[in-house]
Design a protein around this motif. Sequence first.
Motif, PDB file in Angstrom:
ATOM      1  N   ARG A 163     -27.195 137.331   8.300  1.00 64.51           N
ATOM      2  CA  ARG A 163     -27.275 135.864   8.237  1.00 64.51           C
ATOM      3  C   ARG A 163     -26.985 135.263   9.613  1.00 64.51           C
ATOM      4  NH1 ARG A 163     -23.770 131.537   7.421  1.00 64.51           N
ATOM      5  NH2 ARG A 163     -24.538 129.925   6.013  1.00 64.51           N
ATOM      6  N   ARG A 164     -25.947 135.769  10.264  1.00 65.35           N
ATOM      7  CA  ARG A 164     -25.601 135.269  11.598  1.00 65.35           C
ATOM      8  C   ARG A 164     -26.691 135.594  12.611  1.00 65.35           C
ATOM      9  NH1 ARG A 164     -20.283 136.962  14.184  1.00 65.35           N
ATOM     10  NH2 ARG A 164     -21.201 136.252  16.097  1.00 65.35           N
ATOM     11  N   ASP A 165     -27.319 136.754  12.457  1.00 65.71           N
ATOM     12  CA  ASP A 165     -28.395 137.122  13.379  1.00 65.71           C
ATOM     13  C   ASP A 165     -29.611 136.220  13.193  1.00 65.71           C
ATOM     14  OD1 ASP A 165     -29.730 138.595  15.351  1.00 65.71           O
ATOM     15  OD2 ASP A 165     -30.538 140.002  13.896  1.00 65.71           O
ATOM     16  N   LEU A 166     -29.923 135.887  11.956  1.00 68.42           N
ATOM     17  CA  LEU A 166     -31.085 135.042  11.680  1.00 68.42           C
ATOM     18  C   LEU A 166     -30.828 133.575  11.993  1.00 68.42           C
ATOM     19  CD1 LEU A 166     -32.333 136.583   8.321  1.00 68.42           C
ATOM     20  CD2 LEU A 166     -33.413 136.787  10.569  1.00 68.42           C
ATOM     21  N   LEU A 167     -29.674 133.065  11.582  1.00 72.81           N
ATOM     22  CA  LEU A 167     -29.394 131.630  11.721  1.00 72.81           C
ATOM     23  C   LEU A 167     -28.618 131.274  12.976  1.00 72.81           C
ATOM     24  CD1 LEU A 167     -28.335 130.826   8.041  1.00 72.81           C
ATOM     25  CD2 LEU A 167     -30.591 130.574   9.089  1.00 72.81           C
ATOM     26  N   GLY A 168     -27.977 132.255  13.582  1.00 73.36           N
ATOM     27  CA  GLY A 168     -27.118 131.965  14.727  1.00 73.36           C
ATOM     28  C   GLY A 168     -25.823 131.337  14.234  1.00 73.36           C
ATOM     29  N   ARG A 169     -25.051 130.876  15.154  1.00 75.56           N
ATOM     30  CA  ARG A 169     -23.809 130.196  14.783  1.00 75.56           C
ATOM     31  C   ARG A 169     -24.149 128.767  14.384  1.00 75.56           C
ATOM     32  NH1 ARG A 169     -18.867 132.458  16.085  1.00 75.56           N
ATOM     33  NH2 ARG A 169     -19.049 134.357  17.292  1.00 75.56           N
ATOM     34  N   ILE A 170     -23.694 128.396  13.218  1.00 76.77           N
ATOM     35  CA  ILE A 170     -23.937 127.042  12.737  1.00 76.77           C
ATOM     36  C   ILE A 170     -22.713 126.201  13.082  1.00 76.77           C
ATOM     37  CG2 ILE A 170     -24.351 125.626  10.698  1.00 76.77           C
ATOM     38  CD1 ILE A 170     -25.770 128.053   9.471  1.00 76.77           C
ATOM     39  N   GLU A 171     -22.972 125.101  13.759  1.00 76.31           N
ATOM     40  CA  GLU A 171     -21.877 124.246  14.214  1.00 76.31           C
ATOM     41  C   GLU A 171     -21.085 123.711  13.024  1.00 76.31           C
ATOM     42  OE1 GLU A 171     -21.408 120.179  16.766  1.00 76.31           O
ATOM     43  OE2 GLU A 171     -23.009 121.550  17.316  1.00 76.31           O
ATOM     44  N   GLN A 177     -14.468 132.248   7.205  1.00 77.95           N
ATOM     45  CA  GLN A 177     -14.507 131.679   5.858  1.00 77.95           C
ATOM     46  C   GLN A 177     -15.812 132.052   5.149  1.00 77.95           C
ATOM     47  OE1 GLN A 177     -14.388 127.382   5.726  1.00 77.95           O
ATOM     48  NE2 GLN A 177     -13.271 127.404   3.801  1.00 77.95           N
ATOM     49  N   VAL A 178     -16.919 131.995   5.885  1.00 76.46           N
ATOM     50  CA  VAL A 178     -18.214 132.374   5.314  1.00 76.46           C
ATOM     51  C   VAL A 178     -18.197 133.845   4.921  1.00 76.46           C
ATOM     52  CG1 VAL A 178     -20.675 132.664   5.816  1.00 76.46           C
ATOM     53  CG2 VAL A 178     -19.507 130.591   6.544  1.00 76.46           C
ATOM     54  N   LEU A 179     -17.674 134.706   5.788  1.00 78.26           N
ATOM     55  CA  LEU A 179     -17.586 136.134   5.489  1.00 78.26           C
ATOM     56  C   LEU A 179     -16.741 136.368   4.239  1.00 78.26           C
ATOM     57  CD1 LEU A 179     -18.044 139.120   6.123  1.00 78.26           C
ATOM     58  CD2 LEU A 179     -16.128 138.990   7.734  1.00 78.26           C
ATOM     59  N   GLN A 180     -15.627 135.690   4.143  1.00 75.57           N
ATOM     60  CA  GLN A 180     -14.754 135.844   2.970  1.00 75.57           C
ATOM     61  C   GLN A 180     -15.467 135.404   1.693  1.00 75.57           C
ATOM     62  OE1 GLN A 180     -11.273 133.624   4.048  1.00 75.57           O
ATOM     63  NE2 GLN A 180     -10.449 135.262   5.342  1.00 75.57           N
TER      64      GLN A 180
END
Length: 191
Positions: A163-171, A177-180
Amino acid sequence: MKKMIENRQVILLLYIVAMVAGYFAFRLLYGVSDSFPFSQELLLVFLGAIATILITALLLNQQTELELRKEGQVLLLDQKSTTYMALIEHIGEIVEKGRLDPEGVAELRVLNHKLAMIGSADVIGQFSDVLRRLDDSTADQAISDAEQAQIMQSVAVLNYHMRRDLLGRIEGEDDQQVLQKIVANSNDLED
């Protein structure tokens, strides 16, 4: 990249040649302008047209380069998404079957190579954890319920990295928290 620099150099050289030639033509025609005042106006129109053509060519060249780069990024994103989804589905099938057959291993190898081409370092690293868990689980030829839960938890962490690779860091979004939440959702489904 080298071709782009050469194109810019050629356009810059043409621009300089046009300006120098225009300057000398203007100086020549300026001396003749007493008998032909129209020649100065004609020269200015000609120089303006050349400058406009060169500037337009430079802008179109840059726009084309940006469009090609953008299209390449879209194709890469699409390829990543397709590979990531195929990988998740294949691991899901393995866990559902409860065993890893030779065809599954072959497909996993192909997906591993695809992932190596397009995946980020985090995704590749987490995928090796999933592979390690799969290898440990299939050592006795069957995947137990507890091992299935461990594999799927590892896949949940892999999903986060994908998800992070596709979307990048979302401001404004806390990565931990997302990982949890992703891991908690996976655990809830396993319970």
